[in-house]
Design an enzyme around this catalytic site. Structure first.
Site, PDB file in Angstrom:
ATOM      1  N   ARG A  42       0.826  -1.210   0.000  1.00 21.47           N
ATOM      2  CA  ARG A  42       0.000   0.000   0.000  1.00 21.47           C
ATOM      3  C   ARG A  42       0.861   1.260   0.000  1.00 21.47           C
ATOM      4  NH1 ARG A  42      -5.294  -1.276   0.854  1.00 21.47           N
ATOM      5  NH2 ARG A  42      -5.617  -3.354   1.728  1.00 21.47           N
ATOM      6  N   ASP A  80      -9.585   1.133  -7.745  1.00 22.75           N
ATOM      7  CA  ASP A  80     -10.213   0.843  -6.448  1.00 22.75           C
ATOM      8  C   ASP A  80     -10.295  -0.658  -6.173  1.00 22.75           C
ATOM      9  OD1 ASP A  80     -11.514   1.444  -4.076  1.00 22.75           O
ATOM     10  OD2 ASP A  80     -13.489   1.443  -4.984  1.00 22.75           O
ATOM     11  N   CYS A 107      -9.971  23.784   2.275  1.00 24.44           N
ATOM     12  CA  CYS A 107     -11.163  23.614   3.119  1.00 24.44           C
ATOM     13  C   CYS A 107     -11.251  24.707   4.178  1.00 24.44           C
ATOM     14  CB  CYS A 107     -11.150  22.243   3.803  1.00 24.44           C
ATOM     15  SG  CYS A 107     -11.406  20.866   2.670  1.00 24.44           S
ATOM     16  N   SER A 137     -21.488   4.278   4.259  1.00 25.08           N
ATOM     17  CA  SER A 137     -21.040   3.478   3.111  1.00 25.08           C
ATOM     18  C   SER A 137     -20.505   2.128   3.578  1.00 25.08           C
ATOM     19  CB  SER A 137     -19.961   4.224   2.328  1.00 25.08           C
ATOM     20  OG  SER A 137     -20.523   5.299   1.613  1.00 25.08           O
ATOM     21  N   CYS A 173     -23.351   6.497   0.697  1.00 26.92           N
ATOM     22  CA  CYS A 173     -23.816   7.752   1.291  1.00 26.92           C
ATOM     23  C   CYS A 173     -23.073   8.902   0.623  1.00 26.92           C
ATOM     24  CB  CYS A 173     -23.565   7.755   2.796  1.00 26.92           C
ATOM     25  SG  CYS A 173     -24.050   9.283   3.632  1.00 26.92           S
TER      26      CYS A 173
END
Length: 312
Positions: A60, A131, A186, A214, A239
């Site tokens: 990963r 994914d 943000c 989710s 969601c």
């Protein structure tokens, strides 16, 4: 212009031609900053029952362990924001699942892009990821300059918002690399944190996956814990709340991918229709959809869980 830059420009031009929103390129290297974050996230059990997240820890963090001789990580985004939404008051499906399964649609485009690279450059080895493998896609997208990770941990692009898929091509070709995206736009906004029905979004740019709707409606195979009764906001698959309230998504524009258009009749189904869902209707409506992942049994479980006495 050197050859690396020429190849990088070619890849970005072809990506745009294939319908991708954006394309950025980063050097295939160890994700040093992500290592302690991932370790802490796992130690906190924020992955819930997603035990596969504990596997391939090293892979990963280092794409060179996934692809022999990897030199470059090409990150791409693909729009899925729909033209029309489900009717108000119905059981809700995340917008990304309205049409055909994105894994297949985008992977086909990645394969085409890899073939175009081979045609232009010569033999280039690599793998396509959508994914479906141990790739920290948001970290690579940020590293390749595509955008920043919002407080909800999803990638945000200034002119696009966040309603897009991420995908990667990891190849053994050295390219010209983009600068990482440095600025978090943000600011002090906390709308996603405040709006999350299950309080899964924590203040430190972390999501407790075990509380995310989710996760509860897709990943969790056991019964949904009763603690979440009345907190699901009528979501039966996935969601979108944190994205729906995000100010940056005022820039979202409808996609132009016909395969992502909703199955006929899907948007018109009422809450009553969903509560009376049969295996036959499920198979018809979700024939090529990502919703198939829950199977009829899983979706029925979710619908039963969010059902209340006022709408039986």
């Amino acid at each position: 212009m050197n050859q690396k830059q020429q190849y990088s420009n070619f890849i970005k031009e072809q990506a745009q031609r294939l319908g991708f929103l954006a394309c950025g390129i980063a050097k295939a290297d160890f994700l040093e900053e992500e290592a302690p974050r991932l370790e802490q996230w796992l130690q906190n059990d924020f992955h819930g029952q997603m035990h596969y997240m504990e596997n391939h820890f090293d892979k990963r963090l280092d794409p060179r362990l996934l692809v022999d001789g990897a030199k470059s990580v090409i990150s791409l985004s693909y729009n899925y924001y729909p033209q029309e939404l489900q009717q108000e008051g119905s059981c809700k499906i995340s917008k990304y699942a309205y049409g055909q399964d994105y894994h297949h649609v985008i992977k086909e485009k990645l394969r085409e892009l890899l073939q175009l690279i081979n045609d232009e450059v010569g033999e280039v080895s690599g793998r396509c990821f959508v994914d479906s493998a141990p790739v920290l896609e948001r970290a690579w997208a940020e590293k390749s300059g595509l955008g920043w990770n919002g407080k909800h941990t999803l990638l945000i692009q200034k002119q696009q918002g966040s309603f897009f898929f991420l995908a990667e091509l990891i190849i053994d070709l050295e390219l010209a690399y983009d600068e990482p995206f440095q600025t978090d736009h943000c600011g002090k906004c906390t709308r996603c944190i405040d709006a999350c029905p299950t309080q899964a979004i924590l203040p430190n740019n972390t999501v407790d996956g075990s509380k995310c709707i989710s996760y509860l409606t897709i990943e969790l195979k056991e019964a949904i814990p009763t603690d979440f009764k009345g907190k699901m906001d009528d979501w039966m698959f996935g969601c979108d709340v944190c994205q729906d309230v995000c100010p940056w998504n005022r820039f979202s524009k409808s996609h132009n991918q016909p395969l992502f258009n909703p199955q006929e009749g899907l948007l018109d189904m009422t809450k009553r229709d969903w509560e009376e869902l049969t295996q036959e209707t499920f198979s018809k409506v979700f024939k090529k959809s990502a919703v198939k992942r829950t199977k009829f049994k899983g979706l029925s479980r979710n619908i039963s869980f969010i059902k209340t006495k006022t709408n039986i």
